[in-house]
Each structure stands twice: as C-alpha cells, then as structure tokens.
Design an enzyme around this catalytic site. Structure first.
Site, PDB file in Angstrom:
ATOM      1  N   ASP A 105      -5.857 -10.334  -9.296  1.00 41.88           N
ATOM      2  CA  ASP A 105      -5.110 -10.756 -10.488  1.00 41.88           C
ATOM      3  C   ASP A 105      -6.037 -10.839 -11.703  1.00 41.88           C
ATOM      4  O   ASP A 105      -7.253 -10.794 -11.551  1.00 41.88           O
ATOM      5  CB  ASP A 105      -4.462 -12.123 -10.205  1.00 41.88           C
ATOM      6  CG  ASP A 105      -3.198 -11.944  -9.371  1.00 41.88           C
ATOM      7  OD1 ASP A 105      -3.307 -11.809  -8.137  1.00 41.88           O
ATOM      8  OD2 ASP A 105      -2.099 -11.869  -9.964  1.00 41.88           O
TER       9      ASP A 105
ATOM     10  N   HIS B 190       0.824  -1.214   0.000  1.00 43.20           N
ATOM     11  CA  HIS B 190       0.000   0.000   0.000  1.00 43.20           C
ATOM     12  C   HIS B 190       0.862   1.270   0.000  1.00 43.20           C
ATOM     13  O   HIS B 190       0.534   2.251  -0.678  1.00 43.20           O
ATOM     14  CB  HIS B 190      -0.961  -0.027   1.187  1.00 43.20           C
ATOM     15  CG  HIS B 190      -2.002  -1.112   1.067  1.00 43.20           C
ATOM     16  ND1 HIS B 190      -2.200  -2.083   2.035  1.00 43.20           N
ATOM     17  CD2 HIS B 190      -2.851  -1.416   0.052  1.00 43.20           C
ATOM     18  CE1 HIS B 190      -3.147  -2.911   1.620  1.00 43.20           C
ATOM     19  NE2 HIS B 190      -3.557  -2.538   0.440  1.00 43.20           N
TER      20      HIS B 190
ATOM     21  N   GLU C 169     -14.975   0.083  -6.185  1.00 43.85           N
ATOM     22  CA  GLU C 169     -14.776  -1.316  -5.782  1.00 43.85           C
ATOM     23  C   GLU C 169     -16.020  -2.103  -6.212  1.00 43.85           C
ATOM     24  O   GLU C 169     -17.137  -1.719  -5.908  1.00 43.85           O
ATOM     25  CB  GLU C 169     -14.589  -1.372  -4.253  1.00 43.85           C
ATOM     26  CG  GLU C 169     -14.822  -2.734  -3.626  1.00 43.85           C
ATOM     27  CD  GLU C 169     -13.903  -3.823  -4.168  1.00 43.85           C
ATOM     28  OE1 GLU C 169     -12.668  -3.638  -4.117  1.00 43.85           O
ATOM     29  OE2 GLU C 169     -14.442  -4.841  -4.661  1.00 43.85           O
TER      30      GLU C 169
ATOM     31  N   ASP D   3     -18.102  -1.723 -11.258  1.00 43.32           N
ATOM     32  CA  ASP D   3     -16.973  -2.254 -12.025  1.00 43.32           C
ATOM     33  C   ASP D   3     -16.074  -1.081 -12.405  1.00 43.32           C
ATOM     34  O   ASP D   3     -16.539  -0.106 -13.006  1.00 43.32           O
ATOM     35  CB  ASP D   3     -17.540  -2.940 -13.280  1.00 43.32           C
ATOM     36  CG  ASP D   3     -16.465  -3.449 -14.222  1.00 43.32           C
ATOM     37  OD1 ASP D   3     -16.815  -4.084 -15.220  1.00 43.32           O
ATOM     38  OD2 ASP D   3     -15.274  -3.215 -13.948  1.00 43.32           O
TER      39      ASP D   3
ATOM     40  N   ASP E 159      -5.771  -1.088  -7.835  1.00 40.59           N
ATOM     41  CA  ASP E 159      -5.425  -2.037  -6.772  1.00 40.59           C
ATOM     42  C   ASP E 159      -6.352  -3.241  -6.908  1.00 40.59           C
ATOM     43  O   ASP E 159      -7.256  -3.473  -6.100  1.00 40.59           O
ATOM     44  CB  ASP E 159      -5.620  -1.336  -5.417  1.00 40.59           C
ATOM     45  CG  ASP E 159      -5.425  -2.275  -4.237  1.00 40.59           C
ATOM     46  OD1 ASP E 159      -5.857  -1.885  -3.120  1.00 40.59           O
ATOM     47  OD2 ASP E 159      -4.878  -3.382  -4.423  1.00 40.59           O
TER      48      ASP E 159
HETATM   49  N1  SAM Z   1      -3.355  -6.367  -3.090  1.00 39.43           N
HETATM   50  C1  SAM Z   1      -4.174  -7.287  -3.866  1.00 39.43           C
HETATM   51  C2  SAM Z   1      -3.383  -7.829  -5.031  1.00 39.43           C
HETATM   52  O1  SAM Z   1      -2.307  -7.292  -5.305  1.00 39.43           O
HETATM   53  O2  SAM Z   1      -3.856  -8.799  -5.636  1.00 39.43           O
HETATM   54  C3  SAM Z   1      -5.456  -6.621  -4.259  1.00 39.43           C
HETATM   55  C4  SAM Z   1      -6.303  -6.412  -3.065  1.00 39.43           C
HETATM   56  S1  SAM Z   1      -7.880  -5.686  -3.253  1.00 39.43           S
HETATM   57  C5  SAM Z   1      -8.719  -6.661  -2.119  1.00 39.43           C
HETATM   58  C6  SAM Z   1      -8.457  -6.252  -4.844  1.00 39.43           C
HETATM   59  C7  SAM Z   1      -9.869  -5.753  -5.051  1.00 39.43           C
HETATM   60  O3  SAM Z   1     -10.154  -5.619  -6.453  1.00 39.43           O
HETATM   61  C8  SAM Z   1     -10.961  -6.683  -4.497  1.00 39.43           C
HETATM   62  O4  SAM Z   1     -11.631  -6.038  -3.434  1.00 39.43           O
HETATM   63  C9  SAM Z   1     -11.878  -6.937  -5.690  1.00 39.43           C
HETATM   64  O5  SAM Z   1     -13.243  -7.002  -5.321  1.00 39.43           O
HETATM   65  C10 SAM Z   1     -11.580  -5.727  -6.556  1.00 39.43           C
HETATM   66  N2  SAM Z   1     -11.951  -5.874  -7.969  1.00 39.43           N
HETATM   67  C11 SAM Z   1     -11.748  -6.942  -8.775  1.00 39.43           C
HETATM   68  N3  SAM Z   1     -12.226  -6.696 -10.018  1.00 39.43           N
HETATM   69  C12 SAM Z   1     -12.720  -5.422  -9.994  1.00 39.43           C
HETATM   70  C13 SAM Z   1     -13.333  -4.580 -10.960  1.00 39.43           C
HETATM   71  N4  SAM Z   1     -13.540  -5.016 -12.230  1.00 39.43           N
HETATM   72  N5  SAM Z   1     -13.699  -3.328 -10.591  1.00 39.43           N
HETATM   73  C14 SAM Z   1     -13.491  -2.882  -9.319  1.00 39.43           C
HETATM   74  N6  SAM Z   1     -12.927  -3.633  -8.336  1.00 39.43           N
HETATM   75  C15 SAM Z   1     -12.536  -4.892  -8.688  1.00 39.43           C
END
Ligand code: SAM
Length: 286
Positions: A158, A61, A105, A137, A155
């Site tokens: 994958d 972070h 998010e 999204d 953030d």
């Molecule tokens: N630090 C982590 C990593 O490097 O893999 C990421 C952590 S954070 C929890 C990842 C966030 O991305 C999740 O809360 C997930 O719900 C969100 N996420 C995934 N796809 C997304 C999208 N299309 N739009 C917005 N948020 C998304």
C-alpha cells in the site's frame, strides 16, 4: 496461540490466529512476518499489513496478470514491480507467448523468505529462464531503464513506506514512458470502500497520461473492506472493450487453467459501483 492483528486501518481490521510463527525479520525496508493460520493457510504481512495468503492469492494474481495480458493479445515483454512473494511471476510465466519477464522488487529478503515459506506462490517460477530479477526500487528502475514493455504490473504494498512512491505521478509517467505502442499498465490500487481517496488520486494522475484509463475490481477476502480496485492505463482504448469471443478464443488458446479468471469475469470486472465511478470522474485536486 497468539493472534495477528492487521494495523492497516485505525478502528477496523482483521485478526488471524497465529497457529505457528514461521518467520519474522526486520529487513532493510520493512517488517516481515510469515505465519500459519488454520483458515487462510500461510500468511505474509509487511509493516502490519496483510500482503498475501495461500488461500486467496489466486484471485489477486490471476486478475492482475490475465486481464492485461489477454487484453493485449501479443504481450512479449512483461515488467512486474514488487511482487516479492512470486505469485504474480507464477501467473505471468504461464503465458507461453511471453518471452521476457523483468521483476523489480526492492526487498530481496521478501523473495528469499517467500521462496522458503510460501513455495506454492512462486512454484519454481523464480527459476524461469525468461526472468530477469532486479532487486531495486521500482521507481528508480522505470525512471532510468531503456527497456520497453508490453505489460507493466505494479504489485506493490500500500502507499505507505517503500510502496508510497509507486503511487506518484512520476511513477505513472515513467511507466507510460516504458510502454511499447499498445502497452498496458495495471496496478494494485486498494479497496475503494476504505481507500476511495487513493482511487480518486490515481484517476487524476492517469487522466491525460493514458489514451484510456479506468479501473477494474475483484473481491479478495483478506484485502478487507470489499472489492479491491486495479488501475488500468492503456495506450489503445479498444483493449478495454474487446469482444467476449476474442477473449474466449485467447483464453482457450492459452491452455491456462485458472480458479478465478475467465473472459466473462474479465469484462464484468470493469463495471464499477456508482460511488467509485463518481469518485474517479470527479477530478481530484492533485
Ligand atoms: N498483494 C499485495 C497487496 O496488494 O498489497 C502486494 C504483495 S507484494 C508482497 C508487495 C511487494 O512490493 C513487497 O514485496 C514489497 O517489498 C514490494 N515493494 C514495496 N515498495 C517497492 C518499491 N518502491 N519498489 C519495488 N518493490 C516494492
């Protein structure tokens, strides 16, 4: 006591002793697990992939927040895509010069469960009056918003499941459109030792889109396979090569106390291993 086995890679992975299962739910978007581990503290995983741990989240972070914001020098409006655990929001909120933070998010359950079970990640940042939290999204948001930002931090999970779209050419182009003059985009781009194709593909998509693109890295223990790379796309090339004294002055002036980031690490992080440089400088075929 059972174990949690990460399933990101076939044939290679990490195992965590689950001292206590704190929460498990299948949300509208992904499978969420939060558990207590004796070494890493509380751990959150989504769809079998470790997302964050109390022990090492500060590295990730701090590096995805302070590198672009100190490089920019006058960021007022910041967009976080993903980041449901609130750790990125906590670090962005430390910058008093930032006047507005939008966080998009996709999964509201991640936000709610992390507020409850990982309170030290957000540390109250979800109550920050500068925050506009959008549950949607991230791709749809950057494709349709009229708002502009000085720093965009992707953030995301994958590139599997809901996160996949956040690694596409459309996403990078839409982020570029949403940046103010002088704006910077940074993204989580995986560990090149294990995901070199992902880094190569991102390089091919940033090339020609941004005046300056590159990667920087930091080793985050629970993102296994070595250092993690962060993609960098900037509208001003000079922002990646600021004098150390400039960064030192900005860091000192911010009053922000860190555990990983410092100006020397900031500049050094952009020095990449030879195999990564060879991959990013060899245009991919898509
Ligand atoms: N630090 C982590 C990593 O490097 O893999 C990421 C952590 S954070 C929890 C990842 C966030 O991305 C999740 O809360 C997930 O719900 C969100 N996420 C995934 N796809 C997304 C999208 N299309 N739009 C917005 N948020 C998304």
């Amino acid at each position: 006591m059972s174990d949690y086995q990460e399933t990101l890679y076939e044939g290679y992975g990490q195992r965590f002793r689950m001292e206590k299962l704190l929460h498990e739910v299948r949300t509208d978007h992904q499978h969420l697990v939060i558990f207590q581990n004796p070494v890493m503290g509380r751990v959150m995983a989504l769809d079998g992939v470790i997302q964050t741990t109390e022990a090492d989240e500060f590295i990730y972070h701090e590096m995805l927040t302070h590198v672009p914001i100190f490089a920019h020098g006058a960021a007022r409006r910041v967009l976080i895509i993903g980041g449901g655990d609130g750790g990125m929001l906590r670090e962005v909120a430390k910058h008093h010069g930032v006047e507005h933070i939008t966080m998009v998010e996709i999964d509201g359950t991640v936000v709610e469960m992390c507020k409850t079970f990982l309170p030290d990640h957000s540390k109250g940042a979800f109550e920050d009056p500068r925050l506009n939290l959008v549950i949607d999204d991230g791709m749809r948001f950057v494709a349709t918003t009229e708002e502009k930002f000085d720093v965009i931090i992707s953030d995301s999970t994958d590139p599997i499941g809901p996160g996949e779209i956040l690694f596409t050419e459309n996403f990078y182009q839409a982020c570029h459109r949403c940046l103010n003059e002088g704006g910077i985009l940074v993204t989580q781009n995986g560990t090149p030792f294990m995901q070199l194709d992902g880094v190569r593909t991102t390089a091919g998509r940033l090339r020609g889109l941004f005046a300056d693109w590159h990667f920087y890295h930091a080793a985050v223990p629970t993102y296994i396979g070595g250092a993690m790379t962060f993609a960098w796309g900037a509208t001003r090339p000079e922002y990646r090569k600021l004098p150390l004294d400039t960064l030192r002055a900005r860091f000192a002036g911010s009053g922000i106390v860190t555990r990983y980031y410092n100006p020397e690490i900031h500049l050094g992080a952009f020095a990449l291993p030879q195999y990564v440089l060879q991959a990013v400088n060899k245009p991919s075929n898509n």
